[in-house]
Scaffold this motif. Structure first.
Motif, mmCIF file in Angstrom:
data_model
loop_
_atom_site.group_PDB
_atom_site.id
_atom_site.type_symbol
_atom_site.label_atom_id
_atom_site.label_comp_id
_atom_site.label_asym_id
_atom_site.label_seq_id
_atom_site.Cartn_x
_atom_site.Cartn_y
_atom_site.Cartn_z
ATOM 1 N N PHE A 285 36.791 48.651 39.122
ATOM 2 C CA PHE A 285 37.251 47.543 39.926
ATOM 3 C C PHE A 285 36.715 47.614 41.344
ATOM 4 C CE2 PHE A 285 39.685 44.377 41.543
ATOM 5 C CZ PHE A 285 40.030 43.617 40.449
ATOM 6 N N CYS A 292 30.636 42.650 45.359
ATOM 7 C CA CYS A 292 30.855 41.280 45.842
ATOM 8 C C CYS A 292 30.768 41.238 47.354
ATOM 9 C CB CYS A 292 32.229 40.780 45.427
ATOM 10 S SG CYS A 292 32.308 40.433 43.711
ATOM 11 N N THR A 295 27.182 41.342 48.407
ATOM 12 C CA THR A 295 26.359 40.152 48.199
ATOM 13 C C THR A 295 26.768 38.997 49.105
ATOM 14 O OG1 THR A 295 27.186 40.609 45.994
ATOM 15 C CG2 THR A 295 25.066 39.469 46.161
ATOM 16 N N ARG A 349 52.465 43.023 46.930
ATOM 17 C CA ARG A 349 52.166 41.853 46.117
ATOM 18 C C ARG A 349 52.650 40.577 46.795
ATOM 19 N NH1 ARG A 349 52.810 42.093 39.640
ATOM 20 N NH2 ARG A 349 51.002 40.779 39.241
ATOM 21 N N LYS A 360 39.709 37.087 48.691
ATOM 22 C CA LYS A 360 39.253 37.693 47.445
ATOM 23 C C LYS A 360 40.028 38.945 47.107
ATOM 24 C CE LYS A 360 34.483 36.363 47.417
ATOM 25 N NZ LYS A 360 33.146 36.857 47.620
ATOM 26 N N GLU A 363 42.490 39.720 43.854
ATOM 27 C CA GLU A 363 42.241 40.335 42.567
ATOM 28 C C GLU A 363 42.293 41.837 42.643
ATOM 29 O OE1 GLU A 363 38.732 38.748 40.794
ATOM 30 O OE2 GLU A 363 38.975 37.055 42.161
ATOM 31 N N ASP A 366 45.829 42.919 42.796
ATOM 32 C CA ASP A 366 46.510 42.584 41.559
ATOM 33 C C ASP A 366 46.248 43.618 40.491
ATOM 34 O OD1 ASP A 366 48.126 40.528 41.849
ATOM 35 O OD2 ASP A 366 47.007 39.119 40.598
ATOM 36 N N SER A 367 44.977 43.931 40.341
ATOM 37 C CA SER A 367 44.657 44.849 39.285
ATOM 38 C C SER A 367 45.109 46.242 39.649
ATOM 39 C CB SER A 367 43.166 44.836 39.036
ATOM 40 O OG SER A 367 42.813 45.984 38.353
ATOM 41 N N CYS B 292 41.757 41.010 35.604
ATOM 42 C CA CYS B 292 42.364 40.010 36.489
ATOM 43 C C CYS B 292 42.880 38.839 35.682
ATOM 44 C CB CYS B 292 41.336 39.496 37.488
ATOM 45 S SG CYS B 292 40.961 40.690 38.708
ATOM 46 N N SER B 296 46.872 37.827 35.951
ATOM 47 C CA SER B 296 47.308 36.603 36.631
ATOM 48 C C SER B 296 46.892 35.400 35.813
ATOM 49 C CB SER B 296 46.672 36.549 38.015
ATOM 50 O OG SER B 296 45.292 36.665 37.891
ATOM 51 N N LYS B 360 37.885 31.867 40.701
ATOM 52 C CA LYS B 360 37.619 33.300 40.775
ATOM 53 C C LYS B 360 36.264 33.643 40.211
ATOM 54 C CE LYS B 360 42.215 35.135 40.511
ATOM 55 N NZ LYS B 360 43.140 35.802 39.634
ATOM 56 N N GLU B 363 32.984 35.308 42.086
ATOM 57 C CA GLU B 363 32.554 36.691 42.235
ATOM 58 C C GLU B 363 31.793 37.168 41.027
ATOM 59 O OE1 GLU B 363 35.749 39.152 43.454
ATOM 60 O OE2 GLU B 363 36.746 37.335 44.133
ATOM 61 N N ASP B 366 28.368 35.742 41.099
ATOM 62 C CA ASP B 366 27.620 36.269 42.230
ATOM 63 C C ASP B 366 27.020 37.624 41.914
ATOM 64 O OD1 ASP B 366 27.381 34.530 44.176
ATOM 65 O OD2 ASP B 366 28.689 35.550 45.612
#
Lengths: 381, 381
Positions: A285, A292, A295, A349, A360, A363, A366-367, B292, B296, B360, B363, B366
């Motif tokens: 992750f 990301c 980039t 959260r 961004k 995510e 979240d994970s 993800c 979610s 989402k 990403e 990308d």
């Protein structure tokens, strides 16, 4: 920035200490191998011993060279495999040799039976070695079985009645080599696979915490500076990702090790594999999010100041939780902060929900919540 | 939905074919081992041969059992290691034995010198085996060196002048075992590590394409159905992630293999490692995005219909590109579609920019652009 720097200094000195420890352990291992070889060579060098064992002492030397592994568990496992393989192979070999001698119609028939049995057992044992479950734990044992079987059954053609005696003497010598290995491995500065496994998992917690705090916080920094940092972090992530086979072999060895230190009998080694799995997912992750960030630089700039601050806070919270988990694992206490961690995760959260549609980081966290949850679950041993 | 189903059927039948091929290859390997063992046993079984080699034929049998590996490259590599280790170990062992005999002050001094040399060489060789670069390619050779050295130097104490003769005979027998192994391995249905490596990389392209098309498109489906599908996909991702050590050993073996089929001399095997690395990163990415999606569920529902469609289109475009790359690799033609692919990626990116702030997928694509770019770069061999 101060805590980040102090953390990175701490982690640097930690890395150095680990490297130094590693060197010392390697040296110890080398000296131990030397000692065992000298001990087993005494069978040849001392007259009274040589008169007892004769040329067969060769097998004891071979056993030591082949069997002595870095960790005590690996040595024990290999020794067990070698012993079992020799006994079964020797037994079956004797049976086959005797069978060929009693049934064989003269010399030619005898040879044909021996040849057939060599082919059948050879193919069958090779098939066994290809099965994943056997390959994982008993590969070496099956190889030794095949070796012993062939040697015994084939020399049976020549040596007539001495086969049993030959098998007995070789077994005796292998046992001697085994005893030397095990004694040196267990009683002279033992190097445990279980310790290595434990430390590598604990240090992975810290590494990942550092990356989360360091790399993912780089989004506000200058690009050139960022690059190097990111590269180094990616390498750490990748090394965590590629840790599976190492973990598996260490767990395999650790299972062979007797009770020692803080690890009792039937210690749940399988859990380490699960924790390793969760950590690998987390690393995947972080790697993905890191790429990301690398980039796409613009989206970050569009974040408002307050959002950045929230991200920063969440990030260090998560890193903190990871460190806490690593620490509690290191000291092997029940993760009593479980309730606290869960509460922290919940609040993180909620913070996230506030900025959900723009950032961004959503995510990521979240994970991580997911990962944490499973980790906490695993740790309630 | 039709193309997805047809793809999954195709991939199912592909998996079955791969499994069947695997079974056949295992069988071939087993039978080949049986044949080599019988051939080498003839040294014992046939009178004229046995008179030539005597008891030392044991070493030929050992060589075959220990050296015969699944792929031709692994067998050659092990054989080379074994040969080199035996020669160097035997040479040094003879030197040490002669040195001890000429200098040693009587029997005791002789023994002390031998013991010391055993200790020194034992420790030093063990240290060499711990160095990563040696461990990777020459681990087995160093072990055999140590084994031969010890046996020779120690039996030198007893056998007086016969040491050289002993060493020569053993070497001869090992060479015989080596020749049997290499002939059977290379000329009877050869199993190439290079083929295995090539196919595993190609099939990983297809697997990842299927996952992108399948799993990440599941966001509109019912939850329960989704779960199973995702689980299976995660496992594929994880197997791609954990492929590093397997790749490395295959590349190692492939380097030993002589010119055959479509692979020439000095084929750039290192590139396979790089492609594997890029694929692992892509898998890490898919895994992260998949998790993800799993956690979610709401954000997806909030996407407008048109956006979903765009996502769908981009997804299948990316999957298509992956398949294209895999196919071009399989047939080993220069990826001449490079310009087209780059154009497609660019258009995909522009599509993405349209929905950038809500979806989402941003990403995902990308980073895939990045991954693709590096892959295309690698493929221009």
């Amino acid at each position: 920035l101060a805590p980040i720097i102090s953390h990175s200094i701490a982690s640097n000195s930690r890395v150095k200490k680990v490297q130094r420890d590693d060197e010392t352990r390697k040296m110890i291992h080398c000296i131990k191998v030397g000692i065992s070889l000298v001990l087993v060579s005494l069978l040849y060098l001392l007259n009274p011993l040589f008169e007892q064992v004769g040329e067969n002492a060769m097998w004891a030397i071979m056993t030591v060279v082949v069997m002595f592994e870095f960790s005590a568990g690996a040595t024990l496992g290999k020794g067990f495999n070698r012993g079992l393989g020799t006994i079964i192979g020797g037994g079956l070999g004797c049976l086959a040799a005797v069978f060929a001698q009693s049934i064989g119609i003269g010399k030619v028939g005898n040879s044909i039976i021996v040849g057939a049995s060599v082919f059948i057992f050879g193919s069958f044992a090779t098939y066994l070695r290809l099965l994943p479950r056997i390959k994982k734990r008993y590969d070496y044992g099956v190889m030794i079985f095949l070796l012993t079987f062939n040697l015994i059954v084939v020399s049976g053609v020549r040596a007539n009645v001495e086969v049993l005696d030959l098998a007995r003497q070789r077994l005796l010598n292998i046992v001697m080599g085994f005893i030397v290995c095990v004694c040196v491995s267990l009683f002279v500065f033992p190097l445990w696979a279980s310790d290595e496994l434990h430390h590598s998992i604990v240090s992975r917690f810290h590494d990942l915490a550092n990356i989360i705090q360091g790399c993912l916080g780089e989004c506000t920094k200058i690009v050139s500076e960022k690059e190097n940092q990111l590269c180094a972090n990616f390498n750490v992530c990748k090394s965590v990702l590629n840790s599976k086979s190492k973990d598996e072999s260490l767990v395999n060895f650790a299972k062979w090790e007797p009770w020692h230190g803080k690890f009792g009998y039937s210690y749940p080694w399988g859990r380490y594999l699960k924790i390793g799995e969760v950590l690998r997912e987390l690393a995947a992750f972080i790697l993905a999010v890191g790429r990301c960030l690398e980039t796409s630089k613009e989206p970050m700039a569009s974040l408002r100041e307050s959002q950045l601050e929230t991200c920063e806070a969440i990030k260090s919270k998560v890193a903190c939780i990871l460190r806490e988990l690593g620490e509690s694992m290191k000291q092997m206490r029940k993760c009593d902060a479980k309730a606290i961690i869960l509460a922290q995760l919940k609040s993180a959260r909620e913070d996230l929900n506030l900025i959900i549609s723009t950032s961004k980081k959503v995510e990521l966290e979240d994970s991580q919540v997911l990962a944490m949850a499973s980790m906490v679950f695993l740790l309630k041993e």
